[in-house]
Design a protein around this motif. Structure first.
Motif, mmCIF file in Angstrom:
data_model
loop_
_atom_site.group_PDB
_atom_site.id
_atom_site.type_symbol
_atom_site.label_atom_id
_atom_site.label_comp_id
_atom_site.label_asym_id
_atom_site.label_seq_id
_atom_site.Cartn_x
_atom_site.Cartn_y
_atom_site.Cartn_z
ATOM 1 N N HIS A 53 -0.418 -4.172 6.616
ATOM 2 C CA HIS A 53 -0.558 -5.373 5.786
ATOM 3 C C HIS A 53 -1.814 -5.274 4.920
ATOM 4 C CE1 HIS A 53 1.803 -8.098 8.866
ATOM 5 N NE2 HIS A 53 2.339 -6.914 8.739
ATOM 6 N N GLU A 54 -2.951 -5.063 5.582
ATOM 7 C CA GLU A 54 -4.223 -5.290 4.889
ATOM 8 C C GLU A 54 -4.730 -4.060 4.125
ATOM 9 O OE1 GLU A 54 -4.981 -8.108 4.403
ATOM 10 O OE2 GLU A 54 -4.224 -9.312 6.059
ATOM 11 N N GLY A 55 -4.585 -2.876 4.712
ATOM 12 C CA GLY A 55 -4.991 -1.676 3.981
ATOM 13 C C GLY A 55 -4.140 -1.497 2.738
ATOM 14 N N GLN A 106 -9.952 -2.122 8.317
ATOM 15 C CA GLN A 106 -8.544 -1.958 7.920
ATOM 16 C C GLN A 106 -8.342 -2.273 6.436
ATOM 17 O OE1 GLN A 106 -5.656 -4.807 9.372
ATOM 18 N NE2 GLN A 106 -7.261 -6.221 9.959
ATOM 19 N N TYR A 107 -9.153 -3.151 5.878
ATOM 20 C CA TYR A 107 -9.079 -3.440 4.449
ATOM 21 C C TYR A 107 -9.780 -2.338 3.639
ATOM 22 C CZ TYR A 107 -8.338 -8.403 5.790
ATOM 23 O OH TYR A 107 -7.876 -9.574 6.316
ATOM 24 N N PHE A 108 -11.074 -2.171 3.938
ATOM 25 C CA PHE A 108 -11.957 -1.423 3.040
ATOM 26 C C PHE A 108 -11.754 0.086 3.199
ATOM 27 C CE2 PHE A 108 -14.598 -5.156 4.717
ATOM 28 C CZ PHE A 108 -14.007 -6.049 3.833
ATOM 29 N N THR A 164 -8.708 -12.433 12.633
ATOM 30 C CA THR A 164 -8.001 -11.659 11.635
ATOM 31 C C THR A 164 -8.204 -12.410 10.346
ATOM 32 O OG1 THR A 164 -6.025 -12.975 11.731
ATOM 33 C CG2 THR A 164 -6.239 -11.201 13.305
ATOM 34 N N SER A 165 -7.733 -11.854 9.311
ATOM 35 C CA SER A 165 -7.885 -12.569 8.074
ATOM 36 C C SER A 165 -6.864 -12.071 7.110
ATOM 37 C CB SER A 165 -9.267 -12.333 7.517
ATOM 38 O OG SER A 165 -9.550 -10.964 7.543
ATOM 39 N N SER A 166 -6.385 -12.995 6.342
ATOM 40 C CA SER A 166 -5.531 -12.600 5.247
ATOM 41 C C SER A 166 -6.397 -12.001 4.173
ATOM 42 C CB SER A 166 -4.821 -13.821 4.723
ATOM 43 O OG SER A 166 -4.243 -13.489 3.519
ATOM 44 N N ALA A 167 -7.425 -12.723 3.803
ATOM 45 C CA ALA A 167 -8.442 -12.136 2.944
ATOM 46 C C ALA A 167 -9.600 -11.728 3.845
ATOM 47 C CB ALA A 167 -8.905 -13.168 1.933
ATOM 48 N N PRO A 168 -10.254 -10.644 3.503
ATOM 49 C CA PRO A 168 -11.322 -10.163 4.371
ATOM 50 C C PRO A 168 -12.526 -11.092 4.359
ATOM 51 C CG PRO A 168 -11.236 -8.903 2.348
ATOM 52 C CD PRO A 168 -10.056 -9.812 2.335
ATOM 53 N N ILE A 206 -4.299 -12.297 -6.549
ATOM 54 C CA ILE A 206 -3.911 -10.884 -6.564
ATOM 55 C C ILE A 206 -3.729 -10.348 -5.143
ATOM 56 C CG2 ILE A 206 -4.636 -8.557 -7.309
ATOM 57 C CD1 ILE A 206 -3.877 -10.756 -9.551
ATOM 58 N N HIS A 207 -4.651 -10.687 -4.237
ATOM 59 C CA HIS A 207 -4.553 -10.145 -2.874
ATOM 60 C C HIS A 207 -3.429 -10.817 -2.075
ATOM 61 C CE1 HIS A 207 -5.951 -8.360 0.948
ATOM 62 N NE2 HIS A 207 -5.525 -9.511 1.448
ATOM 63 N N GLU A 208 -3.472 -12.118 -1.963
ATOM 64 C CA GLU A 208 -2.495 -12.786 -1.080
ATOM 65 C C GLU A 208 -1.062 -12.575 -1.570
ATOM 66 O OE1 GLU A 208 -3.721 -13.483 1.577
ATOM 67 O OE2 GLU A 208 -5.807 -13.892 1.107
ATOM 68 N N SER A 209 -0.882 -12.553 -2.875
ATOM 69 C CA SER A 209 0.476 -12.341 -3.386
ATOM 70 C C SER A 209 0.930 -10.902 -3.184
ATOM 71 C CB SER A 209 0.550 -12.701 -4.871
ATOM 72 O OG SER A 209 0.093 -14.013 -5.096
ATOM 73 N N GLY A 210 -0.025 -9.966 -3.161
ATOM 74 C CA GLY A 210 0.322 -8.567 -2.872
ATOM 75 C C GLY A 210 0.988 -8.437 -1.506
ATOM 76 N N HIS A 211 0.628 -9.342 -0.602
ATOM 77 C CA HIS A 211 1.238 -9.334 0.732
ATOM 78 C C HIS A 211 2.735 -9.625 0.700
ATOM 79 C CE1 HIS A 211 -2.082 -8.665 3.432
ATOM 80 N NE2 HIS A 211 -2.797 -9.661 2.939
ATOM 81 N N GLU A 212 3.238 -10.176 -0.371
ATOM 82 C CA GLU A 212 4.687 -10.384 -0.425
ATOM 83 C C GLU A 212 5.407 -9.044 -0.262
ATOM 84 O OE1 GLU A 212 5.628 -13.348 0.020
ATOM 85 O OE2 GLU A 212 5.614 -14.585 -1.783
ATOM 86 N N MET A 251 -3.926 -17.526 1.966
ATOM 87 C CA MET A 251 -3.098 -16.889 2.995
ATOM 88 C C MET A 251 -1.761 -16.518 2.371
ATOM 89 S SD MET A 251 -3.283 -16.059 6.171
ATOM 90 C CE MET A 251 -2.023 -15.079 6.928
ATOM 91 N N GLU A 252 -1.174 -15.455 2.918
ATOM 92 C CA GLU A 252 0.018 -14.879 2.290
ATOM 93 C C GLU A 252 1.333 -15.530 2.694
ATOM 94 O OE1 GLU A 252 -2.035 -13.025 4.420
ATOM 95 O OE2 GLU A 252 -0.820 -11.804 5.764
ATOM 96 N N HIS A 253 1.346 -16.777 3.078
ATOM 97 C CA HIS A 253 2.595 -17.402 3.543
ATOM 98 C C HIS A 253 3.766 -17.034 2.635
ATOM 99 C CE1 HIS A 253 -0.487 -20.361 5.245
ATOM 100 N NE2 HIS A 253 -0.061 -19.600 6.235
HETATM 101 ZN ZN LIG Z 1 -4.760 -9.834 3.320
#
Ligand SMILES: [Zn+2]
Length: 567
Positions: free
Chosen positions: A376-378, A428-430, A35-39, A353-359, A318-320
């Motif tokens: 989460h990812e889409g 799931q991302y793209f 899996t990945s937080s970022a693709p 921009i991406h990882e913080s969007g996960h908040e 990572m979106e910790h």
């Molecule tokens: Zn992500």
């Protein structure tokens, strides 16, 4: 694109698919596909077809009876980390409420770690270990509605495994210890004992980490304080005031330097290694604009009591929760590349921009099963485009979104089997962002769309939900039956094809959708770009007059992610 052959834990994501695939082939108990937080990078090899779930996958993935009989209330993870011995010891105090009478519960801890004892008060509990699961037995029945607390003591050398290593004991360029966790792929039980699944979260958590005096630990939540233990170690105490998923719980131990800022009442805390401090001060300034953009669309930053933190790490990011980790070279783009290839990605730092969007999506609104990870990812990939739209306008956002088309593989459905710890493919991302952009076009009313997004987030914040909850909400609040559209994009491999048959003699075009969902129907803009006409094809042929010839007749494929077939 050629990539140097670094070992698996090196930080170029393109390599992880092949490395992890290899690892899986070697051992039955290895974790599922990454899996990945970022693709991963677009040049990654095709994802392998899903394998039948292993016994370990089923134990990890299913919400079995010894999980469902209890509801987590809180954790207090209280550990000591020895950087030289790469050794962790301590305990997790787990508070939970029984939802039915029972004498057994399921927790999880990686087999590499030793269980020292598990206590209910002063009573030592028996347990049985099986492929990463720990079944804890109670001498007397725990009663439904009652609250209990157990102390789970453990110790050992956790294994470095999977993308980002899960937990790594590295050294920074000055030779000082640099220890970090990123364990979404393998699961948090790779380094601490917990109920390692996605459905049930604690309501709050304490994290106490004892480390050598000269180091800093940055974990999730608000720093309560630190205590000199008098033996060369200092304990750092962090308080998480919100529900948190297990894989977000993190350690970041190093010779961190700290600087801070404020956005209104929200505290912003930044941590970087001494040699990167000046670069971090410059690059991390983007956090404010990111927060402003997402607050514009969804409302207040979800974890205000814990603050927002951004922490340098040796992997991409990572979106910790409330402690977003960052390793994007202090440069715009994604690992210095124009990520979507249309000239927009290099205007901002993809990882911030991406990882913080996960908040908002991932941490606040969370999926209840790994199979629903597109929530989460889409969604977070779609948030990237909202950031672009907020900063640079609609046209650039549409361009950015469509830049993702080249990354979609359409090899298997975004949603895999539920309850077996299955990881969705990178689509799931793209495909996720392209689908949500399509949905905006289907709603076809931006004022309504923005309200819908805002209210959807607000309705489900701090909850763990499934795709069915998303679909039901969108159906109810649009008054439309969007189920076949969601299902086509999320539960099937192919995207819909708009079939067009032209009859120049009659001046007509026949049209229908070719889709897997028999009830698939979706309005779509066709004709001329300056004056789109909306048609409502179904899976049955319909005919309409058109003055346009086959090669003049356009479809708004930047607004709808569809194939076109013209005859
Ligand atoms: Zn992500």
């Amino acid at each position: 694109m050629s990539w140097p052959a670094f070992p698996c834990r090196f930080l170029i994501p393109a390599l992880f698919l092949s490395c992890t695939t290899y690892a899986r082939a070697q051992t039955q108990t290895s974790p599922p596909a990454p899996t990945s937080s970022a693709p991963s990078a677009p040049t990654a090899p095709s994802s392998p077809p899903p394998q039948p779930p292993t016994h370990a996958d089923i134990l990890r993935g299913e919400y079995g009876p010894y999980r469902a009989n209890n509801d987590l209330l809180s954790y207090h993870l209280d550990i000591r980390v020895d950087p030289q011995k790469k050794y962790i010891s301590g305990k997790n105090t787990i508070r939970f409420k029984m939802l039915q009478d029972g004498t057994r519960m399921q927790l999880d801890l990686h087999d590499a770690l030793k269980i020292d004892k598990i206590l209910l008060g002063a009573t030592s509990l028996n347990y049985e270990r099986d492929s990463g699961a720990v079944f804890v037995d109670f001498p007397e029945t725990l009663r439904s509605g009652q609250i209990y607390s157990i102390d789970f003591y453990y110790s050992g050398n956790p294994v470095e495994t999977g993308r980002f290593g899960s937990i790594t004991f590295k050294k920074d360029s000055s030779g000082h210890p640099w220890i970090n966790t990123a364990c979404e792929e393998v699961g948090a039980s790779v380094w601490w004992p917990n109920k390692d699944q996605w459905r049930d979260e604690v309501e709050n958590m304490e994290i106490s980490v004892a480390i050598p005096n000269d180091l800093v630990d940055v974990s999730n939540g608000r720093l309560v304080g630190k205590t000199d233990l008098g033996d060369g170690y200092t304990r750092w105490d962090w308080q998480v005031h919100y529900p948190i998923n297990n894989y977000d719980v993190s350690l970041n131990i190093g010779t961190y330097q700290h600087f801070s800022d404020q956005l209104g009442d929200l505290s912003l805390d930044f941590y970087a290694l001494p040699e990167d401090l000046e670069k971090a001060k410059k690059q991390f300034a983007q956090a404010k604009g990111m927060l402003e953009a997402y607050e514009h669309y969804f409302g207040e930053y979800p974890f205000a009591k814990d603050g927002y933190k951004l922490i340098e790490v040796p992997y991409s990011g990572m979106e910790h929760q409330s402690a977003v980790t960052y390793g994007n070279h202090f440069a715009n783009g994604y690992l210095e590349r124009d990520w979507t290839g249309v000239g927009i990605s290099l205007r901002f730092d993809f990882i911030i921009i991406h990882e913080s969007g996960h908040e908002w999506f991932g941490n606040s609104v969370s999926a209840a099963d790994r199979s629903d990870m597109w929530i989460h990812e889409g969604w977070t990939t779609y948030l990237e485009s909202l950031y672009v739209e907020y900063r640079y306008g609609h046209d650039d956002a549409i361009k950015y979104i469509n830049g993702y088309k080249s990354k979609v593989k359409n090899e298997r459905a975004i949603i895999p089997q539920r309850g077996v710890n299955a990881t969705p493919p990178q689509d799931q991302y793209f495909k996720g962002i392209l689908f949500l952009n399509t949905l905006r076009s289907v709603v076809n009313d931006d004022a309504k769309w923005w309200a819908l997004l805002h209210d959807f987030y607000q309705h489900f914040k701090y909850q763990n939900i499934m795709t069915e909850d998303v679909v039901a909400y969108f159906n109810q609040h649009t008054g439309m039956n969007l189920t076949p559209i969601f299902d086509q994009y999320l539960r099937h491999t192919a995207i819909p094809t708009l079939e067009l048959k032209f009859d120049d003699a009659k001046g007509t075009v026949a049209y229908r959708w070719k889709a897997d969902e028999p009830d698939f129907t979706m309005a779509v803009r066709v004709g001329e770009k300056e004056a789109w006409q909306i048609i409502r094809p179904t899976t049955e042929w319909k005919t309409m007059p058109t003055p346009l010839k086959k090669d003049e007749f356009a479809v708004a494929t930047d607004l709808y992610y569809v194939n076109i077939s013209k005859q």
